[in-house]
Write an enzyme that holds these catalytic residues in place. Structure first.
Site, PDB file in Angstrom:
ATOM      1  N   GLY A 104       0.934  -1.281  -0.072  1.00  0.00           N
ATOM      2  CA  GLY A 104      -0.050  -0.148  -0.122  1.00  0.00           C
ATOM      3  C   GLY A 104       0.970   1.247   0.071  1.00  0.00           C
TER       4      GLY A 104
ATOM      5  CD  GLN B  84       3.192   5.756   2.720  1.00  0.00           C
ATOM      6  OE1 GLN B  84       2.398   5.308   2.245  1.00  0.00           O
ATOM      7  NE2 GLN B  84       4.330   5.102   3.319  1.00  0.00           N
TER       8      GLN B  84
ATOM      9  CB  CYS C  91       5.326   1.918   7.332  1.00  0.00           C
ATOM     10  SG  CYS C  91       4.816   3.509   6.451  1.00  0.00           S
ATOM     11  CG  LEU C  92       6.663   0.963   1.329  1.00  0.00           C
ATOM     12  CD1 LEU C  92       6.096   1.417  -0.136  1.00  0.00           C
ATOM     13  CD2 LEU C  92       7.892   0.036   1.307  1.00  0.00           C
TER      14      LEU C  92
ATOM     15  CG  HIS D 213      -0.741   0.985   7.233  1.00  0.00           C
ATOM     16  ND1 HIS D 213       0.153   0.648   8.417  1.00  0.00           N
ATOM     17  CD2 HIS D 213       0.141   1.930   6.413  1.00  0.00           C
ATOM     18  CE1 HIS D 213       1.328   1.436   7.782  1.00  0.00           C
ATOM     19  NE2 HIS D 213       1.438   1.809   6.763  1.00  0.00           N
ATOM     20  CD  GLU D 214      -0.936   2.677   2.918  1.00  0.00           C
ATOM     21  OE1 GLU D 214      -0.586   3.817   2.671  1.00  0.00           O
ATOM     22  OE2 GLU D 214      -0.370   1.799   3.046  1.00  0.00           O
TER      23      GLU D 214
ATOM     24  CG  HIS E  86       0.538   6.979   5.489  1.00  0.00           C
ATOM     25  ND1 HIS E  86       1.534   7.320   6.195  1.00  0.00           N
ATOM     26  CD2 HIS E  86       0.639   5.428   5.342  1.00  0.00           C
ATOM     27  CE1 HIS E  86       2.438   6.163   6.393  1.00  0.00           C
ATOM     28  NE2 HIS E  86       1.767   5.221   5.768  1.00  0.00           N
TER      29      HIS E  86
END
Length: 180
Positions: free
Chosen positions: A45, A50, A95-96, A137-138, A141
């Site tokens: 994702g 991000q 997480c990236l 999660h996304e 963000h």
């Protein structure tokens, strides 16, 4: 085009993303770039913030049984709103924007989300399991939050200590390579 991923503690990750109003070529390019970036970085994702774009856009592409992430299975999610949440589940998240760190996070087990696709068409999805976790999660963000904020105070302190140590080690390694 693969874009640079914004990494913690970059202040942009705290920014609340703005609603998407134009479902045009710029949005389509952004979504395509997000997909290429997510795949290149081995993510499932990615939120637009991000890659430094404060728009309420995210993508999710869970791997199939063989570990592939075909573009046909990609979910492009614009202006999402969680309508309902149920239950509780604990998943180990990564997480990236917080590379190489994983920890258990508690979230709702089931969600109902309303969103628009890349053309502005309204959609509603009801899901559970990993996809429900990924949505939450996304969407966090987009609201300026990271999964590490959901950790207990003790785990958060441990994370901060390890993160600082790792950053120092990375800087030291870069400095050593630069000499000579």
């Amino acid at each position: 085009m693969i874009r640079e991923v914004v990494v913690y503690p970059d202040k942009r990750l705290k920014e609340v993303s703005k609603p998407v109003e134009s479902f045009d070529e710029n949005l389509h390019t952004l979504l395509d770039d997000m997909y290429e970036t997510m795949i290149a970085k081995n993510g499932i994702g990615l939120a637009a913030i991000q890659i430094g774009v404060p728009l309420r856009a995210l993508i999710i592409n869970l791997p199939d049984e063989e570990g592939n992430q075909p573009k046909e299975a990609l979910l492009e999610v614009i202006n999402p709103v969680i309508l309902e949440k149920r239950g509780s589940a604990v998943y180990t998240e990564g997480c990236l924007s917080v590379p190489e760190y994983y920890d258990d996070v508690e979230r709702a087990e089931w969600v109902k989300v309303e969103f628009q696709d890349r053309y502005g068409e309204k959609k509603v999805i009801e899901t559970d399991g990993l996809l429900a976790i990924a949505f939450q999660h996304e969407i966090d963000h987009l609201n300026g939050h990271l999964f590490i904020e959901k950790l207990s105070i003790l785990k958060r302190k441990k994370f901060e200590k390890e993160w600082k140590k790792r950053k120092k080690a990375t800087k030291g390694a870069k400095g050593a390579r630069g000499k000579g």
